[in-house]
Every structure is written in structure tokens, then in C-alpha cells.
Design a protein around this motif. Sequence first.
Motif, PDB file in Angstrom:
ATOM      1  N   LEU A 120       0.832  -1.206   0.000  1.00  0.00           N
ATOM      2  CA  LEU A 120       0.000   0.000   0.000  1.00  0.00           C
ATOM      3  C   LEU A 120       0.866   1.255   0.000  1.00  0.00           C
ATOM      4  CD1 LEU A 120      -2.782   1.305   0.118  1.00  0.00           C
ATOM      5  CD2 LEU A 120      -2.662   1.147   2.607  1.00  0.00           C
ATOM      6  N   SER A 124       0.917   3.960  -3.016  1.00  0.00           N
ATOM      7  CA  SER A 124       0.597   5.365  -2.730  1.00  0.00           C
ATOM      8  C   SER A 124       1.707   6.295  -3.195  1.00  0.00           C
ATOM      9  CB  SER A 124       0.347   5.554  -1.236  1.00  0.00           C
ATOM     10  OG  SER A 124      -0.758   4.792  -0.829  1.00  0.00           O
ATOM     11  N   LEU A 172      -5.282   6.039  -8.029  1.00  0.00           N
ATOM     12  CA  LEU A 172      -5.564   6.552  -6.682  1.00  0.00           C
ATOM     13  C   LEU A 172      -6.718   5.794  -6.050  1.00  0.00           C
ATOM     14  CD1 LEU A 172      -5.089   8.618  -4.425  1.00  0.00           C
ATOM     15  CD2 LEU A 172      -6.656  10.155  -5.629  1.00  0.00           C
ATOM     16  N   SER A 173      -7.768   5.513  -6.809  1.00  0.00           N
ATOM     17  CA  SER A 173      -8.907   4.802  -6.239  1.00  0.00           C
ATOM     18  C   SER A 173      -8.534   3.367  -5.847  1.00  0.00           C
ATOM     19  CB  SER A 173     -10.093   4.813  -7.208  1.00  0.00           C
ATOM     20  OG  SER A 173      -9.818   4.016  -8.335  1.00  0.00           O
ATOM     21  N   LYS A 176      -6.499   3.315  -2.443  1.00  0.00           N
ATOM     22  CA  LYS A 176      -7.225   3.656  -1.208  1.00  0.00           C
ATOM     23  C   LYS A 176      -7.764   2.425  -0.540  1.00  0.00           C
ATOM     24  CE  LYS A 176      -8.584   8.329  -2.321  1.00  0.00           C
ATOM     25  NZ  LYS A 176      -9.667   9.260  -2.481  1.00  0.00           N
TER      26      LYS A 176
END
Length: 176
Positions: A120, A124, A172-173, A176
Motif C-alpha cells: 500500500l 501510494s 488513486l482509487s 485507497k
Amino acid sequence: AGRFLVTPILLAGVVGARLATLEGAREVAGRIIAGTLTVGLAIPRVAEGYYLIDADQAELVLLVECDRLALLPRDGFTGVAAARCIDGTVTFAAAGLGNAVGGVTARDAHMPELHDHLSLLIASMLVGAAEAVRDLTVAHASERSQFGQKIGSFQAVSHPLADMAVRCEAALSQAK
């Protein structure tokens, strides 16, 4: 952090502190969080050995392998030598891993959580880097003129920029 190309030492510190916390080495985790204990990053080379990223001044190194995550003392790596990167910067390569005493290794029960945490963070950072590239490219297309017009008004430029924006949002989605 990816938007500003922050060094991977940030990832090593965050995951290293989490690893130390999960494995009961709270003093080590506290020192990492306080910034008094630096953590580099070690990843396997395609050949033998490891690349040591930002580990020249580090006291501990986060070793990241498919089936192993460990915080090891920097001096536990053997045959450390400078290796010049394509861009001219210097990183270090280690021939192998000797007897690393005093390290913290993730137990099998914690491996999925730590790998997910690291994945993650990497995702990111990469999204941030992609967004920064998108923003710089749009700014350039908005300023540069050709044939008396801003190049951003040409379809051959604006359509790939729109595709880049959509891909950044999709990444980005998913991060998350």
C-alpha cells in the motif's frame, strides 16, 4: 511523499517500525519513530546478493524478500561495495548476508499484514509520483506555444493528458 520523490527510506522506516511493534521490540520501534535509529532498505538483486538503498548511514536495514521481512543490523551484510546507478548516483550492493545478530524478523503470522502495508505504501508513493508528472505535464502544455497557440489546445497533446488524468484517478482509487 511520492509527489515530491521522497527517498524510499521513508517506507523502510514506517514498515520497520511496524515490524518492530508487531514483534514486541517496542524500544526499537520508538527509536525509529523518534528518528534516532535510521533504517535503510535491502532488496534482492537479480543475480546474487542485495541492493542496499539509503543504507550507507543506516544502523538497521529492512530486508524485503518474497517470504521474509526482517530488520537487520547494517553490518550484517557482507561484501558491501559501491555501485554506480545509471543516473550517476551511488548506491551500495552487498554480496550476501552474514550472521546478522540482534535483528527482528517477522513471524509468518505477521507477514501478510506487513506485505500488505508495504504494498500500500509503495502504491501510494507511485500514485503521488504519477500525479506530479501529470501536473507538470499539464503546466508545460499550458505554457508552451507552437504555431501561435498553447500546445495544450492541440488534440494530439490534450487527449493523452486526459488519458493520464483518468489513469491517475484510477490508480488513486485502487490505492485507497
